[in-house]
Design a protein around this motif. Sequence first.
Motif, mmCIF file in Angstrom:
data_model
loop_
_atom_site.group_PDB
_atom_site.id
_atom_site.type_symbol
_atom_site.label_atom_id
_atom_site.label_comp_id
_atom_site.label_asym_id
_atom_site.label_seq_id
_atom_site.Cartn_x
_atom_site.Cartn_y
_atom_site.Cartn_z
ATOM 1 N N ARG A 94 23.938 5.019 47.324
ATOM 2 C CA ARG A 94 23.749 3.650 46.845
ATOM 3 C C ARG A 94 25.081 2.926 46.668
ATOM 4 N N ASN A 95 26.014 3.569 45.999
ATOM 5 C CA ASN A 95 27.288 2.904 45.731
ATOM 6 C C ASN A 95 28.097 2.646 46.993
ATOM 7 N N MET A 96 28.056 3.577 47.946
ATOM 8 C CA MET A 96 28.798 3.358 49.185
ATOM 9 C C MET A 96 28.173 2.233 50.010
ATOM 10 N N ALA A 97 26.846 2.094 49.941
ATOM 11 C CA ALA A 97 26.198 0.963 50.603
ATOM 12 C C ALA A 97 26.660 -0.347 49.964
ATOM 13 N N MET A 98 26.794 -0.347 48.656
ATOM 14 C CA MET A 98 27.279 -1.528 47.949
ATOM 15 C C MET A 98 28.716 -1.840 48.352
ATOM 16 N N VAL A 99 29.556 -0.813 48.452
ATOM 17 C CA VAL A 99 30.949 -1.009 48.875
ATOM 18 C C VAL A 99 30.995 -1.623 50.268
ATOM 19 N N ASN A 100 30.207 -1.091 51.180
ATOM 20 C CA ASN A 100 30.189 -1.609 52.554
ATOM 21 C C ASN A 100 29.750 -3.071 52.591
ATOM 22 N N ASN A 101 28.785 -3.432 51.756
ATOM 23 C CA ASN A 101 28.335 -4.824 51.705
ATOM 24 C C ASN A 101 29.399 -5.737 51.103
ATOM 25 N N ILE A 102 30.148 -5.229 50.153
ATOM 26 C CA ILE A 102 31.257 -6.001 49.577
ATOM 27 C C ILE A 102 32.325 -6.252 50.634
ATOM 28 N N ILE A 103 32.644 -5.217 51.395
ATOM 29 C CA ILE A 103 33.658 -5.343 52.446
ATOM 30 C C ILE A 103 33.229 -6.389 53.487
ATOM 31 N N LYS A 104 31.956 -6.419 53.812
ATOM 32 C CA LYS A 104 31.455 -7.428 54.768
ATOM 33 C C LYS A 104 31.745 -8.837 54.254
ATOM 34 N N GLN A 105 31.535 -9.045 52.963
ATOM 35 C CA GLN A 105 31.764 -10.373 52.402
ATOM 36 C C GLN A 105 33.251 -10.689 52.294
ATOM 37 N N ILE A 106 34.066 -9.676 52.061
ATOM 38 C CA ILE A 106 35.518 -9.871 52.047
ATOM 39 C C ILE A 106 36.002 -10.313 53.426
ATOM 40 N N LYS A 107 35.476 -9.667 54.465
ATOM 41 C CA LYS A 107 35.847 -10.014 55.837
ATOM 42 C C LYS A 107 35.370 -11.416 56.210
ATOM 43 N N ASN A 108 34.200 -11.798 55.693
ATOM 44 C CA ASN A 108 33.627 -13.101 56.035
ATOM 45 C C ASN A 108 34.196 -14.244 55.208
ATOM 46 N N ASN A 109 34.899 -13.923 54.132
ATOM 47 C CA ASN A 109 35.396 -14.959 53.223
ATOM 48 C C ASN A 109 36.857 -14.708 52.852
ATOM 49 N N PRO A 110 37.764 -14.919 53.788
ATOM 50 C CA PRO A 110 39.189 -14.659 53.517
ATOM 51 C C PRO A 110 39.773 -15.624 52.495
ATOM 52 N N ASN A 111 40.776 -15.134 51.787
ATOM 53 C CA ASN A 111 41.544 -15.954 50.835
ATOM 54 C C ASN A 111 40.675 -16.593 49.757
ATOM 55 N N GLN A 112 39.723 -15.805 49.241
ATOM 56 C CA GLN A 112 38.848 -16.291 48.182
ATOM 57 C C GLN A 112 38.981 -15.406 46.940
ATOM 58 N N ARG A 113 38.585 -15.965 45.834
ATOM 59 C CA ARG A 113 38.457 -15.162 44.610
ATOM 60 C C ARG A 113 36.997 -14.745 44.492
ATOM 61 N N ILE A 114 36.776 -13.451 44.485
ATOM 62 C CA ILE A 114 35.418 -12.914 44.490
ATOM 63 C C ILE A 114 35.187 -12.110 43.219
ATOM 64 N N VAL A 115 34.093 -12.405 42.536
ATOM 65 C CA VAL A 115 33.658 -11.576 41.411
ATOM 66 C C VAL A 115 32.478 -10.735 41.875
ATOM 67 N N VAL A 116 32.611 -9.426 41.741
ATOM 68 C CA VAL A 116 31.509 -8.510 42.013
ATOM 69 C C VAL A 116 30.818 -8.257 40.676
ATOM 70 N N LEU A 117 29.645 -8.839 40.507
ATOM 71 C CA LEU A 117 28.932 -8.771 39.241
ATOM 72 C C LEU A 117 27.924 -7.629 39.292
ATOM 73 N N THR A 118 28.153 -6.592 38.479
ATOM 74 C CA THR A 118 27.358 -5.371 38.599
ATOM 75 C C THR A 118 27.115 -4.737 37.236
ATOM 76 N N GLY A 119 26.111 -3.878 37.161
ATOM 77 C CA GLY A 119 25.912 -3.102 35.946
ATOM 78 C C GLY A 119 27.137 -2.240 35.689
ATOM 79 N N TYR A 120 27.541 -2.105 34.436
ATOM 80 C CA TYR A 120 28.827 -1.457 34.167
ATOM 81 C C TYR A 120 28.895 0.007 34.591
ATOM 82 N N SER A 121 27.760 0.643 34.831
ATOM 83 C CA SER A 121 27.786 2.033 35.285
ATOM 84 C C SER A 121 28.355 2.167 36.693
ATOM 85 N N HIS A 122 28.283 1.090 37.485
ATOM 86 C CA HIS A 122 28.783 1.123 38.865
ATOM 87 C C HIS A 122 30.260 0.765 38.964
ATOM 88 N N ARG A 123 30.820 0.182 37.924
ATOM 89 C CA ARG A 123 32.147 -0.426 38.011
ATOM 90 C C ARG A 123 33.202 0.547 38.497
#
Length: 303
Positions: A253-282
């Motif tokens: 589950r967590n690695m799938a979340m990481v991969n999805n975050i990376i996709k958004q990082i690649k699609n949105n360069p030079n942005q400030r991104i907050v990953v809002l998640t339950g604290y157990s995943h942080r």
Amino acid sequence: MKKIKLKRIIKYSVVAWASLTTITCLAAIIKYNLDLNAYIEQSEPISQTKIKTSPDGTEVYVVGSMHFETNNFKRDDLYNYMSKVSPSIILFESDKQTVKRMVKRTDFLNQMMSSFKKGNKVESFVALKYLKHHPEAKVIGFEWEERDLFHLKYNYKNNMSNLVGTALKLNKEKALSKEESLIMDNYHKVSKKYLNLGNSKTPYDFNNRIADSIIKIRQAYVYDKIPQILKTKDLTEELREFLPVHMSYWDTRNMAMVNNIIKQIKNNPNQRIVVLTGYSHRYYLIDELKKLQEEYHFSVRAI
């Protein structure tokens, strides 16, 4: 004649039940939206009205949250904490389609269910308030897309509870070896610290290295050390088949979340991104994202 009367009674009872159910559901949805409107319409400090880009490269802030308010932790605690970053993108812990419906406010089933739950939801209200005051920002889902189907297929929450409960029962009955019993005793200790995070008064109390360390240790017991004990024990057939599924779940589950975050990082360069998640995943997301900073040209930051 009696049969006709009985049929009428049944018919009217069904109609009355259906009508009452429909009215109750509609009332719950209306209540949810009235509460949401009241919250997102609140004003915010002028200093927090402008979102910020990052000319020196994408900045990623992993913000842990509680899903529901407590006596100590409120929606505004998270909103004010997150607003200090002034992100242009919020990655929300749910799948993309659910988040799209949430943003459009057409997630009627979730709205209805939320109205019947104890406690006030946090992240969705905070994200929608942020969008209200920052319409140029985006909220995008980053959850493992197969999570809900996975939970349903394996009856995950019940089986997980039964699995850990079996280990606790064996320890209570003194059916474990000395080494195994020590593992369970240590699990009790770290679980107390983990549960105490739920009493936090500010987001800083669970968005820090000490909290991350507590959660990381606790999850290692739940998904590795305790299952390793149970591998040698007499389990029901259902739990025996569930054991390897459970042991791989947290990483999957967590690695799938990481991969999805990376996709958004690649699609949105030079942005400030907050990953809002339950604290157990942080802790997990931070650890894995840091490994990828150089490759994908972003930096993991702390508030």
